[in-house]
Design an enzyme around this catalytic site. Structure first.
Site, PDB file in Angstrom:
ATOM      1  N   LEU A 203       0.861  -1.170   0.000  1.00 45.08           N
ATOM      2  CA  LEU A 203       0.000   0.000   0.000  1.00 45.08           C
ATOM      3  C   LEU A 203       0.901   1.224   0.000  1.00 45.08           C
ATOM      4  CD1 LEU A 203      -2.668  -0.897   2.746  1.00 45.08           C
ATOM      5  CD2 LEU A 203      -3.020  -0.912   0.276  1.00 45.08           C
ATOM      6  N   ASP A 204       0.439   2.318  -0.601  1.00 43.53           N
ATOM      7  CA  ASP A 204       1.202   3.561  -0.548  1.00 43.53           C
ATOM      8  C   ASP A 204       1.427   3.974   0.906  1.00 43.53           C
ATOM      9  OD1 ASP A 204       1.149   3.684  -3.296  1.00 43.53           O
ATOM     10  OD2 ASP A 204      -0.504   5.129  -3.385  1.00 43.53           O
ATOM     11  N   LYS A 205       2.501   4.702   1.135  1.00 43.35           N
ATOM     12  CA  LYS A 205       2.850   5.142   2.493  1.00 43.35           C
ATOM     13  C   LYS A 205       1.671   5.798   3.196  1.00 43.35           C
ATOM     14  CE  LYS A 205       6.048   8.184   4.996  1.00 43.35           C
ATOM     15  NZ  LYS A 205       7.206   9.091   4.871  1.00 43.35           N
TER      16      LYS A 205
ATOM     17  N   THR B  89      -1.552   5.638   2.402  1.00 37.74           N
ATOM     18  CA  THR B  89      -2.811   4.905   2.315  1.00 37.74           C
ATOM     19  C   THR B  89      -2.844   3.922   3.481  1.00 37.74           C
ATOM     20  OG1 THR B  89      -2.941   5.070  -0.104  1.00 37.74           O
ATOM     21  CG2 THR B  89      -4.188   3.296   0.942  1.00 37.74           C
TER      22      THR B  89
END
Length: 320
Positions: free
Chosen positions: A142-144, A146
């Site tokens: 997951l994105d940092k 998110t």
């Protein structure tokens, strides 16, 4: 070449034609930062079709074979750290964590601490070894900024099967986001190509060529004023896919400073991975798992008077 601990080989597909080498490699080899990749280029450790590359800005033609030589003296030591994690589900083969925003999933050159992997190494002693010391048990990301559910493999057998399941789209993932504006259609589907933004190669964008197919389905759960609570189900997993597609629909996610605008309402993109449904890689039992929203998401929804009671939680079937 000096001694090295590994050689990374990548076949460049034709759809990557025109991409910068350094940006392409930073996306393909996620355990290495762009700055470290540039360091390897400067040290003549990156080859295209067996020829040393001199500059990170070289444009790819498509069809090349890239080799990256990672030297032994860059051996990484990943240390366990006592960082709180929200374990939603765990058995002998997998663990599912509800990740906080602001947490990078795994270490890379330049930031070796404070990641989810550092925390997992402290709290969980038996992890899959397939991805080595940098990404033990990591099968997706997951994105940092998110938040939400992420699956970690504890056994090698589970890791291999989960990797295939993600590849074969056998894991159903849903997200929640707060978006700007009122959607014309309550339910919709976006299907197009996503690739590097030709105007800003650090960003992704919907493109007409040199991209990869991306499919996003959405349903507006509630709208109040100029904001909407949206459930999103993705069929593909492209970089920044949901953020790019919401921007494409002219409904950027609140707090997304890359694809939207800076706002006082939020200090990160209001995007949360809240639902996973899949068959257990070992037992084959169906799991339907929900990850509670983070406090900042709840506060903003309350402030905007968006009804979180409209979020669906049908089928929940697990115990912590």
């Amino acid at each position: 070449m000096d001694s090295y601990k590994r050689i990374i080989e990548i076949d460049v597909k034709i759809e990557s034609k025109g991409e910068r080498l350094d940006l392409f490699l930073s996306e393909q080899v996620t355990e290495l930062t762009r700055s470290y990749i540039q360091k390897l280029i400067d040290e003549n450790r990156v080859l295209i079709d067996d020829k040393v590359v001199k500059k990170g800005g070289v444009k790819l033609r498509g069809g090349e074979k890239i080799k990256i030589f990672v030297p032994n003296d860059e051996l990484l030591e990943i240390l366990p750290e006592n960082i709180d994690i929200d374990i939603v589900y765990q058995d002998s083969d997998i663990v599912i964590i509800n990740k906080d925003f602001g947490v990078t999933v795994h270490p890379a050159q330049g930031y070796m601490s404070g990641t989810l992997v550092n925390a997992v190494l402290y709290h969980i002693k038996d992890l899959s070894t397939i991805n080595g010391v940098v990404r033990p048990g990591i099968v997706h990301r997951l994105d940092k900024n998110t938040s939400g559910l992420i699956i970690i493999a504890k056994s090698d057998e589970a890791h291999l099967k989960l990797t295939d399941m993600f590849k074969n789209k056998e894991i159903e993932k849903k997200y929640l986001c707060i978006c700007k504006g009122n959607f014309k259609n309550r339910v919709g589907r976006v299907e197009n190509l996503i690739g590097r933004d030709p105007k800003d190669r650090k960003k992704m964008a919907v493109v007409e060529k040199n991209g990869k197919i991306a499919i996003t389905n959405y349903e507006v759960l509630d709208s109040v004023g100029n904001y909407s609570l949206v459930e999103v189900k993705i069929e593909t997993g492209r970089t920044h896919q949901i953020r790019v597609h919401m921007r494409y629909l002219n409904h950027a996610i609140v707090g997304d400073e890359v694809y939207g605008r800076v706002t006082d309402l939020a200090n990160r993109q209001m995007l949360h991975s809240y639902y996973l449904k899949f068959k257990h890689p070992i037992t084959n039992n169906e799991l339907c798992i929900f990850g509670d929203l983070k406090d900042d998401f709840k506060r903003l929804a309350s402030k905007l008077r968006l009804d979180l009671g409209k979020i669906k939680r049908d089928g929940e079937n697990y115990e912590k």
